[in-house]
Motif scaffolding. Sequence first.
Motif, mmCIF file in Angstrom:
data_model
loop_
_atom_site.group_PDB
_atom_site.id
_atom_site.type_symbol
_atom_site.label_atom_id
_atom_site.label_comp_id
_atom_site.label_asym_id
_atom_site.label_seq_id
_atom_site.Cartn_x
_atom_site.Cartn_y
_atom_site.Cartn_z
ATOM 1 N N SER A 60 12.188 2.971 -9.139
ATOM 2 C CA SER A 60 12.223 1.520 -9.253
ATOM 3 C C SER A 60 12.069 0.869 -7.882
ATOM 4 N N PRO A 61 10.890 0.362 -7.595
ATOM 5 C CA PRO A 61 10.678 -0.329 -6.322
ATOM 6 C C PRO A 61 11.050 -1.803 -6.442
ATOM 7 N N GLY A 62 11.403 -2.427 -5.333
ATOM 8 C CA GLY A 62 11.674 -3.865 -5.394
ATOM 9 C C GLY A 62 12.355 -4.392 -4.152
ATOM 10 N N LYS A 63 12.513 -5.718 -4.122
ATOM 11 C CA LYS A 63 13.124 -6.376 -2.961
ATOM 12 C C LYS A 63 14.641 -6.322 -3.059
ATOM 13 N N GLN A 104 13.214 -1.472 -1.300
ATOM 14 C CA GLN A 104 13.726 -0.111 -1.523
ATOM 15 C C GLN A 104 13.007 0.491 -2.718
ATOM 16 N N ILE A 105 13.017 1.809 -2.770
ATOM 17 C CA ILE A 105 12.568 2.481 -3.989
ATOM 18 C C ILE A 105 13.688 3.421 -4.417
ATOM 19 N N GLU A 106 14.168 3.191 -5.627
ATOM 20 C CA GLU A 106 15.229 4.001 -6.193
ATOM 21 C C GLU A 106 14.605 5.080 -7.065
ATOM 22 N N GLY A 107 15.295 6.196 -7.210
ATOM 23 C CA GLY A 107 14.815 7.203 -8.153
ATOM 24 C C GLY A 107 16.005 7.779 -8.902
ATOM 25 N N LEU A 108 15.820 8.081 -10.185
ATOM 26 C CA LEU A 108 16.910 8.673 -10.962
ATOM 27 C C LEU A 108 16.338 9.652 -11.985
ATOM 28 N N VAL A 109 16.972 10.832 -12.037
ATOM 29 C CA VAL A 109 16.602 11.823 -13.051
ATOM 30 C C VAL A 109 17.886 12.313 -13.708
ATOM 31 N N ILE A 110 17.958 12.242 -15.027
ATOM 32 C CA ILE A 110 19.106 12.792 -15.756
ATOM 33 C C ILE A 110 18.578 13.613 -16.926
ATOM 34 N N PHE A 142 7.343 10.594 -13.541
ATOM 35 C CA PHE A 142 8.284 9.475 -13.491
ATOM 36 C C PHE A 142 7.607 8.216 -14.034
ATOM 37 N N THR A 143 8.397 7.316 -14.604
ATOM 38 C CA THR A 143 7.855 5.991 -14.911
ATOM 39 C C THR A 143 8.282 5.052 -13.791
ATOM 40 N N VAL A 144 7.645 3.887 -13.730
ATOM 41 C CA VAL A 144 7.985 2.887 -12.712
ATOM 42 C C VAL A 144 8.628 1.707 -13.423
ATOM 43 N N GLU A 145 9.856 1.376 -13.033
ATOM 44 C CA GLU A 145 10.610 0.304 -13.712
ATOM 45 C C GLU A 145 11.007 -0.754 -12.698
ATOM 46 N N GLU A 146 10.901 -2.018 -13.098
ATOM 47 C CA GLU A 146 11.335 -3.069 -12.183
ATOM 48 C C GLU A 146 12.566 -3.781 -12.721
ATOM 49 N N LYS A 185 0.845 -1.191 0.000
ATOM 50 C CA LYS A 185 0.000 0.000 0.000
ATOM 51 C C LYS A 185 0.893 1.259 0.000
ATOM 52 N N VAL A 186 1.896 1.252 0.855
ATOM 53 C CA VAL A 186 2.809 2.393 0.930
ATOM 54 C C VAL A 186 3.581 2.543 -0.379
ATOM 55 N N ILE A 187 4.029 1.418 -0.935
ATOM 56 C CA ILE A 187 4.763 1.473 -2.209
ATOM 57 C C ILE A 187 3.862 2.057 -3.303
ATOM 58 N N GLN A 188 2.608 1.624 -3.324
ATOM 59 C CA GLN A 188 1.677 2.156 -4.333
ATOM 60 C C GLN A 188 1.466 3.656 -4.161
ATOM 61 N N GLU A 189 1.349 4.093 -2.905
ATOM 62 C CA GLU A 189 1.161 5.532 -2.642
ATOM 63 C C GLU A 189 2.359 6.328 -3.149
ATOM 64 N N ILE A 190 3.562 5.810 -2.865
ATOM 65 C CA ILE A 190 4.779 6.502 -3.297
ATOM 66 C C ILE A 190 4.854 6.526 -4.828
ATOM 67 N N GLU A 191 4.518 5.396 -5.433
ATOM 68 C CA GLU A 191 4.507 5.340 -6.908
ATOM 69 C C GLU A 191 3.562 6.404 -7.470
ATOM 70 N N ASP A 192 2.367 6.489 -6.874
ATOM 71 C CA ASP A 192 1.376 7.462 -7.365
ATOM 72 C C ASP A 192 1.924 8.880 -7.355
ATOM 73 N N VAL A 193 2.624 9.234 -6.274
ATOM 74 C CA VAL A 193 3.155 10.592 -6.175
ATOM 75 C C VAL A 193 4.168 10.855 -7.297
ATOM 76 N N PHE A 194 5.057 9.891 -7.511
ATOM 77 C CA PHE A 194 6.084 10.112 -8.537
ATOM 78 C C PHE A 194 5.524 10.025 -9.959
ATOM 79 N N ILE A 195 4.553 9.151 -10.157
ATOM 80 C CA ILE A 195 3.908 9.092 -11.479
ATOM 81 C C ILE A 195 3.288 10.454 -11.780
ATOM 82 N N GLY A 196 2.717 11.079 -10.732
ATOM 83 C CA GLY A 196 2.122 12.405 -10.886
ATOM 84 C C GLY A 196 3.147 13.461 -11.280
ATOM 85 N N MET A 197 4.429 13.197 -10.999
ATOM 86 C CA MET A 197 5.485 14.150 -11.370
ATOM 87 C C MET A 197 6.190 13.713 -12.659
#
Length: 344
Positions: free
Chosen positions: A192-195, A212-218, A126-130, A112-124
Amino acid sequence: MRERLESLKQEALRELAGVSSQQELSELRIKYLGKKGPLTEILRGMGALSAEERPVIGQVANDVRAAIEAVIEEKQAAFTKAETEQRLQAETIDVTLPGRPLPVGAVHPLNKVIQEIEDVFIGMGFTVEEGPEVETDYYNFEALNLPKDHPARDMQDSFYITDEILMRTQTSPMQPRMMERLKGAVPVKFISPGKVYRRDDDDATHSHQFTQIEGLVIDKGIRMSDLKGTLLQFVRELFGQRTQIRLRPSFFPFTEPSVEVDVSCFMCGGSGCRLCKHTGWIEILGAGMVHPRVLEMSGYDPVQVSGFAFGMGPERIAMLKYGIDDIRNFYNNDLRFLRQFAHL
Ligand code: DAH
């Protein structure tokens, strides 16, 4: 011929009046109307009649056929109706019996928390990559500026499959993986969320497996203020609009400069309480500007582009948000624990 037809009709109607089963009915249908039946035979003999007689007898024959068919149909309908009624009677269900409730599942609090975090970044944007959990030494360490003898590796001992393949210790290997996939193109912008896995003795705050959830912007001209603005927006959506952030200098081999990011305590608002250990601040993630060597190793020119990265642990965020005091609760699958979050 007219008499024959008439007596045929009488005979058929008499027999039909006495049928008591579907089986008998279909036998009579074949007997009187079938290809080898008397009616067909009579009609075949019509060729011998005179031209005046033929249409008259033809008419009579048709009437006889229609009369027999009508009775058969009527009987058939009666049988079908009786059968349906019988079935309905045999199948009566007691609707007053209490039903059997189907157990309804719920999303795991961590997901649930991971989904919430994803939603916030998708709104900015970001894509979600595994990425893979079984990782090579190259992506997990070397491409992140952690050569084989680097002391920072000590903090991330893991489960090795061979000398070169291990269970990833962090989601950071998705940085070089995505850069390689995009072949120098910008913008790079994903989370990128994952185990992840580490050799650790499990206790209330440590687990050998966690997320963990990683984030990268270049992109061209990405600055530290972009990192700060992005993270501020993120924590405000997650913890509330009044949340503040504080950056403290830190070290990660793949970022330069590196920071530790604290949020103002969402329990006391920053005045100090048990949750923030009376400091007013809670550490939630690591971040920094992508190290030029990390860009270079994955095919990006640090003179042309720059970027920021961050990494966080959803367990810690969930524990803070919901007041969970033992990380092992997430993995034990105790329904008494999980049910408390089913409504979220
Ligand atoms: N991978 C780091 C760890 O496991 C977390 C992290 C820190 C990720 C800073 C980042 C970063 O991308 O910029 O401790």
